[in-house]
Design an enzyme around this catalytic site. Structure first.
Site, mmCIF file in Angstrom:
data_model
loop_
_atom_site.group_PDB
_atom_site.id
_atom_site.type_symbol
_atom_site.label_atom_id
_atom_site.label_comp_id
_atom_site.label_asym_id
_atom_site.label_seq_id
_atom_site.Cartn_x
_atom_site.Cartn_y
_atom_site.Cartn_z
ATOM 1 N N SER A 180 0.831 -1.207 0.000
ATOM 2 C CA SER A 180 0.000 0.000 0.000
ATOM 3 C C SER A 180 0.867 1.258 0.000
ATOM 4 O O SER A 180 0.523 2.251 -0.615
ATOM 5 C CB SER A 180 -0.968 0.002 1.175
ATOM 6 O OG SER A 180 -0.303 -0.144 2.397
ATOM 7 N N GLU A 181 2.001 1.222 0.710
ATOM 8 C CA GLU A 181 2.972 2.315 0.625
ATOM 9 C C GLU A 181 4.390 1.794 0.770
ATOM 10 O O GLU A 181 4.640 0.784 1.440
ATOM 11 C CB GLU A 181 2.762 3.386 1.705
ATOM 12 C CG GLU A 181 1.766 4.457 1.343
ATOM 13 C CD GLU A 181 0.425 4.203 1.981
ATOM 14 O OE1 GLU A 181 -0.493 5.005 1.743
ATOM 15 O OE2 GLU A 181 0.282 3.206 2.703
ATOM 16 N N THR A 182 5.295 2.522 0.142
ATOM 17 C CA THR A 182 6.735 2.321 0.335
ATOM 18 C C THR A 182 7.330 3.658 0.752
ATOM 19 O O THR A 182 7.032 4.691 0.161
ATOM 20 C CB THR A 182 7.405 1.815 -0.957
ATOM 21 O OG1 THR A 182 6.871 0.522 -1.275
ATOM 22 C CG2 THR A 182 8.907 1.712 -0.783
ATOM 23 N N HIS A 239 1.688 4.045 8.802
ATOM 24 C CA HIS A 239 2.297 2.721 8.957
ATOM 25 C C HIS A 239 3.680 2.653 8.319
ATOM 26 O O HIS A 239 4.568 1.957 8.815
ATOM 27 C CB HIS A 239 1.362 1.628 8.416
ATOM 28 C CG HIS A 239 1.466 1.342 6.960
ATOM 29 N ND1 HIS A 239 0.867 2.110 5.998
ATOM 30 C CD2 HIS A 239 2.100 0.345 6.304
ATOM 31 C CE1 HIS A 239 1.116 1.596 4.808
ATOM 32 N NE2 HIS A 239 1.870 0.532 4.963
ATOM 33 N N TRP A 291 -9.573 2.841 -0.197
ATOM 34 C CA TRP A 291 -9.011 3.937 -0.995
ATOM 35 C C TRP A 291 -8.632 3.511 -2.420
ATOM 36 O O TRP A 291 -7.501 3.677 -2.850
ATOM 37 C CB TRP A 291 -7.833 4.567 -0.268
ATOM 38 C CG TRP A 291 -6.643 3.653 -0.041
ATOM 39 C CD1 TRP A 291 -6.638 2.327 0.280
ATOM 40 C CD2 TRP A 291 -5.277 4.051 -0.113
ATOM 41 N NE1 TRP A 291 -5.366 1.863 0.416
ATOM 42 C CE2 TRP A 291 -4.501 2.912 0.188
ATOM 43 C CE3 TRP A 291 -4.626 5.250 -0.385
ATOM 44 C CZ2 TRP A 291 -3.104 2.931 0.204
ATOM 45 C CZ3 TRP A 291 -3.244 5.266 -0.358
ATOM 46 C CH2 TRP A 291 -2.497 4.126 -0.061
#
Length: 270
Positions: A46-48, A76, A201
């Site tokens: 979902s994110e880096t 996170h 999202w």
């Protein structure tokens, strides 16, 4: 060829394969925006987070990318990045600064990591019927909007109903053109927890973010007012689940405290 020290870290959990996985890249040679976006797409999380070299004010610059776009603030991935630097460098405190020049102070206390975040407000907002239908919700207790994150917050009556939501993500994405995501929340019935949430999202990342620190910048104040509490425990009832403690320090500042688990370390070659 560039070699980038890279980690995968499960955040907001005390066991592997729970919580929210984030990529963490230690950037020693500058990367372009397109390179960071490509790495985020490749990792598929979902994110880096991309951590730069410490600057003259002893702050680590940090940037966050979903597989779709840059995200200014990500809870996170901040927790994951803190875990990596604490384990890697043996320090017990550090400061990040994001692309908005927002300073994020971090402290380690044993296995727990405490992160300082800003507090954001919400305003009342009408919700399109099509959005509720796509979520599978017939009725809401309240609907509000946070401008800084462009996220809708919907409070519903039942945490059990929240847990069992199965949105139609194609219809959800088509139901609104001006938001980054929708956060659905309910009072918790779990022992030791105050409220629960799930975050959808498809507009700007994956369909569902397993555990979301950034939404608590306004969710904590929302529930703090309702429950008349400054310190609360939050449970995200996604499939992976996760937990955190939030504390409202004053009108503008709060902390999020939780744990993280490093599950992979390697070198990315581009």
């Amino acid at each position: 060829m560039k070699e980038i020290e890279t980690y995968i870290v499960d955040s907001f959990t005390d066991e592997p394969f729970k919580g929210n996985p984030a990529g963490v890249c230690i950037v020693k040679n500058e990367l372009s925006d397109s390179e960071m976006l490509s790495i985020a797409k490749e990792l598929g999380l979902s994110e880096t987070a991309f951590i730069g070299e410490i600057n003259e004010t002893n702050e680590y610059p940090i940037r966050f990318f979903s597989p779709v776009m840059e995200i200014p603030l990500c809870g996170h991935a901040t927790l994951a990045s803190s875990k990596v630097l604490f384990e890697r460098n043996g320090q017990n405190s550090l400061d990040f600064v994001n692309i908005q020049n927002l300073k994020l102070p971090i402290q380690r206390n044993g296995d727990f990591i405490k992160i300082g975040f800003p507090i954001y407000d919400t305003i009342s907002k009408e919700v399109p019927f099509e959005l509720l239908k796509a979520l599978g919700i017939n009725e809401v207790n309240n609907s509000v909007y946070n401008a800084e994150t462009k996220i809708l917050l919907l409070e519903i009556q039942s945490a059990e109903f929240l847990k069992n939501l199965t949105p139609d993500f194609d219809k959800l994405k088509k139901s609104h053109k001006e938001i980054n995501g929708v956060l659905v929340t309910a009072l918790s019935t779990k022992a030791g927890f105050d409220f629960e949430s799930r975050y959808f999202w498809p507009w700007s990342g994956t369909n569902e973010d397993p555990v979301t620190g950034g939404t608590h910048t306004f969710l904590a104040k929302y529930w703090g007012k309702k429950l008349n509490k400054s310190k609360m425990k939050s449970f995200q009832c996604s499939e992976r689940t996760g937990f955190m403690e939030v504390e409202l320090l004053d009108e503008k500042n709060m902390t999020i405290t939780s744990k993280a688990q490093i599950i992979l370390k390697g070198k990315l070659k581009i």
